[in-house]
Design a protein around this motif. Structure first.
Motif, short mmCIF file in Angstrom:
data_model
loop_
_atom_site.label_atom_id
_atom_site.label_comp_id
_atom_site.label_asym_id
_atom_site.label_seq_id
_atom_site.Cartn_x
_atom_site.Cartn_y
_atom_site.Cartn_z
N ASN A 125 0.82 -1.22 0.00
CA ASN A 125 0.00 0.00 0.00
C ASN A 125 0.85 1.27 0.00
OD1 ASN A 125 -2.27 -1.59 0.03
ND2 ASN A 125 -2.58 -1.43 2.23
N GLN A 126 2.09 1.16 0.47
CA GLN A 126 3.00 2.31 0.50
C GLN A 126 4.02 2.23 -0.62
OE1 GLN A 126 4.77 2.64 4.40
NE2 GLN A 126 2.82 2.25 5.42
N ASP A 127 3.84 1.30 -1.54
CA ASP A 127 4.77 1.10 -2.65
C ASP A 127 6.20 0.87 -2.12
OD1 ASP A 127 5.40 0.78 -5.32
OD2 ASP A 127 5.92 2.90 -5.58
N LEU A 128 6.30 0.04 -1.08
CA LEU A 128 7.59 -0.23 -0.45
C LEU A 128 7.83 -1.74 -0.46
CD1 LEU A 128 10.04 0.67 1.21
CD2 LEU A 128 8.61 0.58 3.24
N LYS A 129 8.88 -2.13 -1.14
CA LYS A 129 9.27 -3.53 -1.24
C LYS A 129 10.77 -3.55 -1.41
CE LYS A 129 8.05 -7.63 -3.94
NZ LYS A 129 7.31 -8.09 -5.11
N ALA A 130 11.51 -3.66 -0.29
CA ALA A 130 12.96 -3.50 -0.35
C ALA A 130 13.67 -4.39 0.65
CB ALA A 130 13.34 -2.05 -0.11
N LEU A 131 14.91 -4.70 0.31
CA LEU A 131 15.82 -5.43 1.16
C LEU A 131 16.82 -4.42 1.73
CD1 LEU A 131 17.32 -7.98 2.21
CD2 LEU A 131 18.45 -8.08 -0.03
N TYR A 132 17.00 -4.43 3.05
CA TYR A 132 17.95 -3.55 3.72
C TYR A 132 19.06 -4.40 4.31
CZ TYR A 132 14.42 0.05 3.30
OH TYR A 132 13.51 0.95 2.79
N LEU A 133 20.29 -4.11 3.92
CA LEU A 133 21.46 -4.79 4.45
C LEU A 133 22.25 -3.76 5.26
CD1 LEU A 133 22.36 -6.73 1.21
CD2 LEU A 133 21.56 -7.75 3.35
N ASP A 134 22.30 -3.97 6.57
CA ASP A 134 22.93 -3.01 7.49
C ASP A 134 24.40 -3.33 7.66
OD1 ASP A 134 20.43 -1.77 8.00
OD2 ASP A 134 19.94 -3.40 9.39
N CYS A 135 25.26 -2.40 7.22
CA CYS A 135 26.71 -2.58 7.29
C CYS A 135 27.20 -2.46 8.73
CB CYS A 135 27.42 -1.54 6.43
SG CYS A 135 27.25 -1.88 4.68
N ARG A 136 28.21 -3.26 9.05
CA ARG A 136 28.85 -3.19 10.37
C ARG A 136 29.62 -1.88 10.53
NH1 ARG A 136 28.61 -7.75 13.24
NH2 ARG A 136 28.33 -9.71 12.13
N SER A 184 30.51 1.96 10.23
CA SER A 184 29.79 3.23 10.13
C SER A 184 30.30 4.05 8.94
CB SER A 184 29.91 4.03 11.42
OG SER A 184 31.27 4.27 11.70
N TRP A 185 31.42 3.64 8.36
CA TRP A 185 31.98 4.34 7.22
C TRP A 185 31.30 3.95 5.91
CZ3 TRP A 185 34.92 8.32 8.28
CH2 TRP A 185 35.59 8.35 9.49
N ARG A 186 30.62 2.83 5.92
CA ARG A 186 29.94 2.36 4.72
C ARG A 186 28.46 2.62 4.81
NH1 ARG A 186 32.27 -3.53 3.03
NH2 ARG A 186 33.81 -2.73 1.61
N ARG A 187 27.90 2.92 3.64
CA ARG A 187 26.44 3.09 3.57
C ARG A 187 25.76 1.73 3.62
NH1 ARG A 187 24.75 5.84 -1.60
NH2 ARG A 187 22.85 4.88 -0.94
N ASP A 188 24.61 1.69 4.29
CA ASP A 188 23.81 0.48 4.24
C ASP A 188 23.30 0.30 2.81
OD1 ASP A 188 24.19 0.23 6.96
OD2 ASP A 188 22.25 1.09 7.49
N LEU A 189 23.08 -0.94 2.42
CA LEU A 189 22.56 -1.21 1.08
C LEU A 189 21.04 -1.30 1.15
CD1 LEU A 189 24.99 -3.95 -0.30
CD2 LEU A 189 25.08 -1.49 -0.63
N ILE A 190 20.40 -0.58 0.24
CA ILE A 190 18.95 -0.65 0.11
C ILE A 190 18.69 -1.16 -1.30
CG2 ILE A 190 16.77 0.60 0.17
CD1 ILE A 190 18.23 2.68 1.99
N ILE A 191 18.14 -2.35 -1.38
CA ILE A 191 17.96 -3.03 -2.66
C ILE A 191 16.48 -3.17 -2.94
CG2 ILE A 191 18.46 -5.11 -3.98
CD1 ILE A 191 20.99 -3.55 -3.05
N PRO A 192 15.97 -2.54 -4.01
CA PRO A 192 14.55 -2.74 -4.35
C PRO A 192 14.31 -4.19 -4.77
CG PRO A 192 15.63 -1.24 -5.92
CD PRO A 192 16.65 -1.63 -4.92
N LEU A 193 13.24 -4.77 -4.27
CA LEU A 193 12.93 -6.15 -4.60
C LEU A 193 12.19 -6.29 -5.92
CD1 LEU A 193 11.97 -7.49 -1.08
CD2 LEU A 193 14.01 -8.00 -2.39
N LEU A 194 11.65 -5.19 -6.41
CA LEU A 194 10.93 -5.16 -7.69
C LEU A 194 9.86 -6.25 -7.71
CD1 LEU A 194 14.00 -4.46 -10.00
CD2 LEU A 194 12.46 -2.80 -8.95
N ASP A 195 9.91 -7.16 -8.68
CA ASP A 195 8.88 -8.20 -8.80
C ASP A 195 9.25 -9.49 -8.06
OD1 ASP A 195 7.30 -6.55 -10.36
OD2 ASP A 195 8.24 -7.21 -12.23
N ASN A 196 10.32 -9.48 -7.30
CA ASN A 196 10.76 -10.69 -6.60
C ASN A 196 9.91 -10.95 -5.37
OD1 ASN A 196 13.30 -11.53 -8.02
ND2 ASN A 196 13.74 -9.38 -7.61
#
Length: 163
Positions: free
Chosen positions: A104-115, A117-129
């Motif tokens: 309903n919020q058009d939100l479908k994503a995978l979040y990978l939290d990096c250990r 703090s110098w690296r950005r967390d990865l936010i991966i759209p799941l699209l049709d998966n």
């Protein structure tokens, strides 16, 4: 060492845009231009020239990227880690993951939290998966962050402002 040996056995893969892309209406462009000019004027009036420069650079980036469609990059989940484009991330690089699925919020994503703090967390759209098999496979390698129930505030603002 090639990409295949780094990632181990491929479990899931799909192509994602390298960045979010929004079509901006004329109204959006005029409003954004007026806001940028007002912020630059405020920065100059308060002698905050660095802020004015930051606003100019941000405006330039938005205008420069306006007509370009983002390239697609391959995202792969493997038995040894994940690969985004040509960048490999070992599972040890992450402290946890979470899958947010709110149609309903058009939100479908995978979040990978990096250990780190110098690296950005990865936010991966799941699209049709389907998020369920992805979650089940990642549970074999990473801890799931069940506390995350919403996307980060900055992502909500970026999507709202179409940046």
């Amino acid at each position: 060492m090639d990409d295949k040996s780094l990632i181990g056995q491929e479990i899931h893969s799909w192509k994602i845009p390298e960045r979010e892309h929004y079509e901006h209406s004329v109204k959006w462009k005029i409003t954004a231009g007026l806001v940028a000019l007002a912020l630059i004027a405020l920065a100059v009036l308060t002698s905050n020239f660095l802020f004015a420069l930051i606003i100019l650079i941000a405006a330039f980036i938005v205008v420069f990227n306006e007509g370009e469609q983002p390239d697609l990059v391959k995202f792969t989940i493997g038995t040894e880690g994940v690969m985004l484009g040509d960048k490999f991330y070992d599972y040890d690089d992450f402290k946890s993951f979470s899958v947010l699925y709110k149609p309903n919020q058009d939100l479908k994503a995978l979040y990978l939290d990096c250990r780190s703090s110098w690296r950005r967390d990865l936010i991966i759209p799941l699209l049709d998966n389907n998020p369920l098999p992805i979650r089940e496979n990642l549970l074999k390698y990473l801890k799931e962050d069940l506390e995350r129930t919403d996307e980060p505030f900055i992502e909500t603002i970026s999507r709202f402002l179409k940046l």
